[in-house]
Design a protein around this motif. Sequence first.
Motif, PDB file in Angstrom:
ATOM      1  N   UNK A 421     -46.163  52.758   0.468  1.00  0.00           N
ATOM      2  CA  UNK A 421     -47.329  53.624   0.729  1.00  0.00           C
ATOM      3  C   UNK A 421     -47.844  54.681  -0.013  1.00  0.00           C
ATOM      4  N   UNK A 422     -46.825  55.107  -0.565  1.00  0.00           N
ATOM      5  CA  UNK A 422     -46.854  56.443  -1.337  1.00  0.00           C
ATOM      6  C   UNK A 422     -47.973  56.511  -2.584  1.00  0.00           C
ATOM      7  N   UNK A 423     -48.761  57.645  -2.664  1.00  0.00           N
ATOM      8  CA  UNK A 423     -49.582  57.687  -3.588  1.00  0.00           C
ATOM      9  C   UNK A 423     -49.883  58.716  -4.484  1.00  0.00           C
ATOM     10  N   UNK A 424     -49.104  59.941  -4.174  1.00  0.00           N
ATOM     11  CA  UNK A 424     -48.750  61.136  -4.855  1.00  0.00           C
ATOM     12  C   UNK A 424     -47.993  62.125  -4.257  1.00  0.00           C
ATOM     13  N   UNK A 425     -48.089  63.471  -4.446  1.00  0.00           N
ATOM     14  CA  UNK A 425     -47.225  64.184  -4.120  1.00  0.00           C
ATOM     15  C   UNK A 425     -48.031  65.414  -3.497  1.00  0.00           C
ATOM     16  N   UNK A 426     -47.538  65.870  -2.281  1.00  0.00           N
ATOM     17  CA  UNK A 426     -48.173  66.968  -1.681  1.00  0.00           C
ATOM     18  C   UNK A 426     -47.015  68.316  -1.465  1.00  0.00           C
ATOM     19  N   UNK A 427     -47.566  69.520  -1.517  1.00  0.00           N
ATOM     20  CA  UNK A 427     -46.744  70.694  -1.364  1.00  0.00           C
ATOM     21  C   UNK A 427     -47.489  71.537  -0.275  1.00  0.00           C
TER      22      UNK A 427
END
Length: 485
Positions: A421-427
């Motif tokens: 389900x991952x689509x990107x990166x968050x911080x």
Amino acid sequence: MKILFASPEAHPLIKTGGLADVAGALPRALKNLHHEVRLVLPAYRSLLDTLETPPAEVARLQLHGDTAPVRILQTHLPGSALKVWLVDAPGCFDRPGNPYVGPDGHDWPDNAQRFARFARAVVELAQDRAGLGWRAELVHTNDWQCGLVPALLSLEAARPATLFTIHNLAYQGLFDAALLGELGLPPHWWSMEALEFHGRLSFIKGGLVFADRLTTVSPTYAREICTPQFGYGLEGLLRHRQDRLSGILNGADYQHWNPGKDPHLAANYNGRSLAGKAVDKAALQREFGLPERPQTPLLAHIGRLVEQKGVDLILGALPRLMEEDVQLVVLGSGEAQLEAALREAQAAHPQRIGVRIGYDEPLAHRIEAGADLFLMPSRFEPCGLNQIYSLRYGTVPVVRRTGGLADTVVDASEAALRKGTATGFQFDAPTTEALLQAIGRALGLYRQPPVWRRLIGAGMRQDFSWTRSARRYLEVYRLALADRG
Ligand code: ADP
Ligand code: GLC
């Protein structure tokens, strides 16, 4: 339902930011769901200049306090049958340049008068007092430029229901107190319960106080603006109206943002075959004078160069980023010192960093297609559209976990990667350090092509089409009609 959609900008007629994308797409989506929609915009000179055929004058209005009449012109949204009314108020919109800002970079000194006129004209159109034989059941207003519309409609004995959408609470339309009288607004509106905000006249409060319903452009931002950190002093009012406030995510106009058909690209591609994306990457590297290196991760940023967007965090990350094998391209315009800092960075690393200062829509498409990673380290972001476009273009977004960025990107945690389900990166923290860490995670996965391809694939399959959001708006319109009674 008869819906009058009032906005200060709409793509492709006139655009300064994401609101134009929304106002160019949502009314069409509502029309496709068989509602009767009219879009109303100010008749800016630059808008009129883009029209192939001059618009017809369909009405003249004598507005409160004016000597010369306002002309209502009719055209349609290019590429669609959607009817557009243009408010041509003498002396207000027929001038060169930007809708809100003069050539000197400062707000036009008469913005209050300009958008008060616009609001009064919208009210007349909604109430069918322009003789056009069309009366709105619901008026959907957007941002401070339309704030007086719900306020003025509240004075009418019989009126349509009103919705006010907050696209960005940071822009409030604050003016000198004396303007209340000058604009012919009722004296009793000079109160904290109405348009006064710390001794100034607030246009946005016209919407926040008087509209039957309020929306903002993501569920997370709807919660955030009820807190002091994001509320700019309006959080009390917003909390008070929280039962009338909801968040509806913006959609993406996949007619304009589709890598399979995009006319601006060197090559088209889709989720099944990314060969065209490699061609677009090479073309983008050439366009920015960077070495054509297929394996080097190409990072990108597009946006207004203002504090909100966190470009300074990208600038802060450059010394460390330049130690890695990466390239960066940036397209934007805005604050002079950010523009200068970007130019300096490019001059220092001409083989690694490409910068274009300005507004260039075709280039924005080519960047979305050619880049590998899209950086959006926004300090706040009501929705954000570029990360949504990035997903569809297979350009993995690296975003701060705020507003619509939190709601549209699924972080590549181990669990999300396992589930696919991952689509990107968050911080989280608005710091260079946190941004660098997220980019570091992204670069780690970039070097594992099967994992990276899965991430890209999941992003490209996301569906943020406008039809879904339009259905949510229709639900809120019905609630607004019920609230009005
Ligand atoms: P905002 O409305 O806060 O500026 P959004 O992400 O909602 O942010 O929308 C920005 C829109 O404006 C996107 O369509 C983006 O591609 C476009 N845009 C912003 N800056 C530029 C630029 N310099 N050139 C071309 N398009 C731009
Ligand atoms: C505003 C916001 C942006 C949003 C856009 C359209 O300009 O800054 O986050 O996507 O409006 O709603």
